[in-house]
Design a protein around this motif. Sequence first.
Motif, PDB file in Angstrom:
ATOM      1  N   ASP A   1       0.807  -1.222   0.000  1.00  0.00           N
ATOM      2  CA  ASP A   1       0.000   0.000   0.000  1.00  0.00           C
ATOM      3  C   ASP A   1       0.840   1.271   0.000  1.00  0.00           C
ATOM      4  OD1 ASP A   1      -2.467  -1.241  -0.151  1.00  0.00           O
ATOM      5  OD2 ASP A   1      -2.616  -1.465   2.009  1.00  0.00           O
ATOM      6  N   SER A   2       1.995   1.250  -0.654  1.00  0.00           N
ATOM      7  CA  SER A   2       2.828   2.441  -0.757  1.00  0.00           C
ATOM      8  C   SER A   2       2.170   3.424  -1.711  1.00  0.00           C
ATOM      9  CB  SER A   2       4.211   2.085  -1.286  1.00  0.00           C
ATOM     10  OG  SER A   2       4.875   1.258  -0.374  1.00  0.00           O
ATOM     11  N   PRO A   3       2.211   4.702  -1.390  1.00  0.00           N
ATOM     12  CA  PRO A   3       1.656   5.674  -2.326  1.00  0.00           C
ATOM     13  C   PRO A   3       2.500   5.734  -3.593  1.00  0.00           C
ATOM     14  CG  PRO A   3       2.631   6.781  -0.430  1.00  0.00           C
ATOM     15  CD  PRO A   3       2.723   5.314  -0.178  1.00  0.00           C
ATOM     16  N   VAL A   4       1.831   5.946  -4.709  1.00  0.00           N
ATOM     17  CA  VAL A   4       2.503   6.043  -5.999  1.00  0.00           C
ATOM     18  C   VAL A   4       2.049   7.336  -6.656  1.00  0.00           C
ATOM     19  CG1 VAL A   4       2.733   5.012  -8.285  1.00  0.00           C
ATOM     20  CG2 VAL A   4       2.637   3.554  -6.271  1.00  0.00           C
ATOM     21  N   LEU A   5       3.002   8.099  -7.189  1.00  0.00           N
ATOM     22  CA  LEU A   5       2.693   9.337  -7.886  1.00  0.00           C
ATOM     23  C   LEU A   5       3.112   9.191  -9.341  1.00  0.00           C
ATOM     24  CD1 LEU A   5       1.648  12.246  -7.612  1.00  0.00           C
ATOM     25  CD2 LEU A   5       4.023  12.937  -7.215  1.00  0.00           C
ATOM     26  N   GLU A   6       2.161   9.417 -10.240  1.00  0.00           N
ATOM     27  CA  GLU A   6       2.437   9.311 -11.666  1.00  0.00           C
ATOM     28  C   GLU A   6       1.945  10.575 -12.359  1.00  0.00           C
ATOM     29  OE1 GLU A   6       1.907   4.698 -12.691  1.00  0.00           O
ATOM     30  OE2 GLU A   6       0.095   5.638 -11.884  1.00  0.00           O
TER      31      GLU A   6
ATOM     32  N   LEU B   1      -2.134  10.482  -7.754  1.00  0.00           N
ATOM     33  CA  LEU B   1      -1.627   9.905  -6.515  1.00  0.00           C
ATOM     34  C   LEU B   1      -2.506   8.707  -6.212  1.00  0.00           C
ATOM     35  CD1 LEU B   1       0.138  10.037  -3.943  1.00  0.00           C
ATOM     36  CD2 LEU B   1      -1.668  11.434  -2.944  1.00  0.00           C
ATOM     37  N   THR B   2      -1.896   7.547  -6.111  1.00  0.00           N
ATOM     38  CA  THR B   2      -2.642   6.329  -5.804  1.00  0.00           C
ATOM     39  C   THR B   2      -2.128   5.768  -4.495  1.00  0.00           C
ATOM     40  OG1 THR B   2      -2.875   5.876  -8.153  1.00  0.00           O
ATOM     41  CG2 THR B   2      -3.328   4.061  -6.657  1.00  0.00           C
ATOM     42  N   TYR B   3      -3.047   5.526  -3.577  1.00  0.00           N
ATOM     43  CA  TYR B   3      -2.708   4.909  -2.290  1.00  0.00           C
ATOM     44  C   TYR B   3      -3.626   3.718  -2.133  1.00  0.00           C
ATOM     45  CZ  TYR B   3      -1.315   4.387   2.541  1.00  0.00           C
ATOM     46  OH  TYR B   3      -0.804   3.892   3.712  1.00  0.00           O
ATOM     47  N   GLY B   4      -3.063   2.524  -2.273  1.00  0.00           N
ATOM     48  CA  GLY B   4      -3.901   1.322  -2.268  1.00  0.00           C
ATOM     49  C   GLY B   4      -4.852   1.405  -3.443  1.00  0.00           C
ATOM     50  N   PRO B   5      -6.144   1.205  -3.212  1.00  0.00           N
ATOM     51  CA  PRO B   5      -7.101   1.241  -4.318  1.00  0.00           C
ATOM     52  C   PRO B   5      -7.645   2.647  -4.603  1.00  0.00           C
ATOM     53  CG  PRO B   5      -8.202   0.515  -2.353  1.00  0.00           C
ATOM     54  CD  PRO B   5      -6.733   0.682  -1.993  1.00  0.00           C
ATOM     55  N   VAL B   6      -7.121   3.683  -3.922  1.00  0.00           N
ATOM     56  CA  VAL B   6      -7.692   5.028  -4.044  1.00  0.00           C
ATOM     57  C   VAL B   6      -6.809   5.928  -4.918  1.00  0.00           C
ATOM     58  CG1 VAL B   6      -8.455   7.057  -2.769  1.00  0.00           C
ATOM     59  CG2 VAL B   6      -8.697   4.788  -1.744  1.00  0.00           C
ATOM     60  N   PRO B   7      -7.280   6.277  -6.123  1.00  0.00           N
ATOM     61  CA  PRO B   7      -6.536   7.222  -6.954  1.00  0.00           C
ATOM     62  C   PRO B   7      -7.128   8.628  -6.820  1.00  0.00           C
ATOM     63  CG  PRO B   7      -8.118   6.068  -8.308  1.00  0.00           C
ATOM     64  CD  PRO B   7      -8.287   5.553  -6.894  1.00  0.00           C
ATOM     65  N   VAL B   8      -6.265   9.639  -6.808  1.00  0.00           N
ATOM     66  CA  VAL B   8      -6.710  11.025  -6.752  1.00  0.00           C
ATOM     67  C   VAL B   8      -5.938  11.788  -7.827  1.00  0.00           C
ATOM     68  CG1 VAL B   8      -6.966  13.071  -5.306  1.00  0.00           C
ATOM     69  CG2 VAL B   8      -7.052  10.808  -4.252  1.00  0.00           C
TER      70      VAL B   8
ATOM     71  N   ARG C   1      -0.070  21.982  -3.073  1.00  0.00           N
ATOM     72  CA  ARG C   1      -0.824  22.460  -1.911  1.00  0.00           C
ATOM     73  C   ARG C   1      -1.234  21.290  -1.012  1.00  0.00           C
ATOM     74  NH1 ARG C   1      -3.769  25.947  -4.355  1.00  0.00           N
ATOM     75  NH2 ARG C   1      -5.352  24.487  -5.039  1.00  0.00           N
ATOM     76  N   PHE C   2      -1.733  20.221  -1.623  1.00  0.00           N
ATOM     77  CA  PHE C   2      -2.138  19.028  -0.876  1.00  0.00           C
ATOM     78  C   PHE C   2      -0.944  18.429  -0.126  1.00  0.00           C
ATOM     79  CE2 PHE C   2      -2.362  14.352  -0.860  1.00  0.00           C
ATOM     80  CZ  PHE C   2      -3.493  14.168  -0.086  1.00  0.00           C
ATOM     81  N   ALA C   3       0.184  18.259  -0.825  1.00  0.00           N
ATOM     82  CA  ALA C   3       1.365  17.655  -0.209  1.00  0.00           C
ATOM     83  C   ALA C   3       1.868  18.501   0.958  1.00  0.00           C
ATOM     84  CB  ALA C   3       2.462  17.473  -1.252  1.00  0.00           C
ATOM     85  N   ARG C   4       1.883  19.809   0.802  1.00  0.00           N
ATOM     86  CA  ARG C   4       2.326  20.684   1.892  1.00  0.00           C
ATOM     87  C   ARG C   4       1.391  20.601   3.092  1.00  0.00           C
ATOM     88  NH1 ARG C   4       4.310  25.654  -1.939  1.00  0.00           N
ATOM     89  NH2 ARG C   4       6.367  24.782  -2.348  1.00  0.00           N
ATOM     90  N   ASN C   5       0.095  20.520   2.835  1.00  0.00           N
ATOM     91  CA  ASN C   5      -0.859  20.393   3.944  1.00  0.00           C
ATOM     92  C   ASN C   5      -0.725  19.056   4.659  1.00  0.00           C
ATOM     93  OD1 ASN C   5      -2.161  22.922   3.944  1.00  0.00           O
ATOM     94  ND2 ASN C   5      -3.367  22.328   2.171  1.00  0.00           N
ATOM     95  N   VAL C   6      -0.495  17.978   3.910  1.00  0.00           N
ATOM     96  CA  VAL C   6      -0.290  16.667   4.545  1.00  0.00           C
ATOM     97  C   VAL C   6       0.993  16.686   5.369  1.00  0.00           C
ATOM     98  CG1 VAL C   6       0.189  14.222   4.114  1.00  0.00           C
ATOM     99  CG2 VAL C   6      -1.654  15.377   2.882  1.00  0.00           C
ATOM    100  N   ALA C   7       2.046  17.305   4.860  1.00  0.00           N
ATOM    101  CA  ALA C   7       3.301  17.416   5.617  1.00  0.00           C
ATOM    102  C   ALA C   7       3.081  18.199   6.908  1.00  0.00           C
ATOM    103  CB  ALA C   7       4.378  18.069   4.768  1.00  0.00           C
ATOM    104  N   ARG C   8       2.309  19.285   6.833  1.00  0.00           N
ATOM    105  CA  ARG C   8       2.011  20.082   8.024  1.00  0.00           C
ATOM    106  C   ARG C   8       1.232  19.251   9.046  1.00  0.00           C
ATOM    107  NH1 ARG C   8      -2.400  22.398   9.336  1.00  0.00           N
ATOM    108  NH2 ARG C   8      -3.289  22.298   7.247  1.00  0.00           N
ATOM    109  N   LEU C   9       0.260  18.478   8.577  1.00  0.00           N
ATOM    110  CA  LEU C   9      -0.511  17.621   9.477  1.00  0.00           C
ATOM    111  C   LEU C   9       0.374  16.558  10.119  1.00  0.00           C
ATOM    112  CD1 LEU C   9      -3.737  17.129   7.363  1.00  0.00           C
ATOM    113  CD2 LEU C   9      -3.506  18.474   9.464  1.00  0.00           C
ATOM    114  N   ALA C  10       1.287  15.992   9.345  1.00  0.00           N
ATOM    115  CA  ALA C  10       2.210  14.988   9.891  1.00  0.00           C
ATOM    116  C   ALA C  10       3.100  15.610  10.965  1.00  0.00           C
ATOM    117  CB  ALA C  10       3.063  14.394   8.772  1.00  0.00           C
ATOM    118  N   ASP C  11       3.613  16.815  10.713  1.00  0.00           N
ATOM    119  CA  ASP C  11       4.442  17.503  11.710  1.00  0.00           C
ATOM    120  C   ASP C  11       3.650  17.753  12.994  1.00  0.00           C
ATOM    121  OD1 ASP C  11       6.576  17.554   9.971  1.00  0.00           O
ATOM    122  OD2 ASP C  11       6.256  19.642   9.358  1.00  0.00           O
ATOM    123  N   THR C  12       2.401  18.173  12.848  1.00  0.00           N
ATOM    124  CA  THR C  12       1.551  18.423  14.018  1.00  0.00           C
ATOM    125  C   THR C  12       1.326  17.137  14.808  1.00  0.00           C
ATOM    126  OG1 THR C  12       0.436  20.243  12.893  1.00  0.00           O
ATOM    127  CG2 THR C  12      -0.717  19.263  14.759  1.00  0.00           C
TER     128      THR C  12
END
Length: 66
Positions: A8-13, A22-29, A38-49
């Motif tokens: 279930d590693s994320p894949v970016l194509e 961005l595909t994570y498991g069966p979920v593509p976005v 913007r999405f990646a920066r927000n996820v990084a901010r959430l991870a830091d928090t």
Amino acid sequence: MPCAHVHDSPVLEMCGCGRFYLTYGPVPVAFKLEEFVRFARNVARLADTAVEKIATRAIAGRQQTH
């Protein structure tokens, strides 16, 4: 584009149309470049928090006396 990935590693194509998928498991976005950044920066901010909160709890737990 495959929908299942090892461990279930994320894949970016990048598609020929310029969108990022961005595909994570069966979920593509799908994103445009600006949306993905913007999405990646927000996820990084959430991870830091989350890491800060976990560290704060761990420190607080060690400082308690019984």
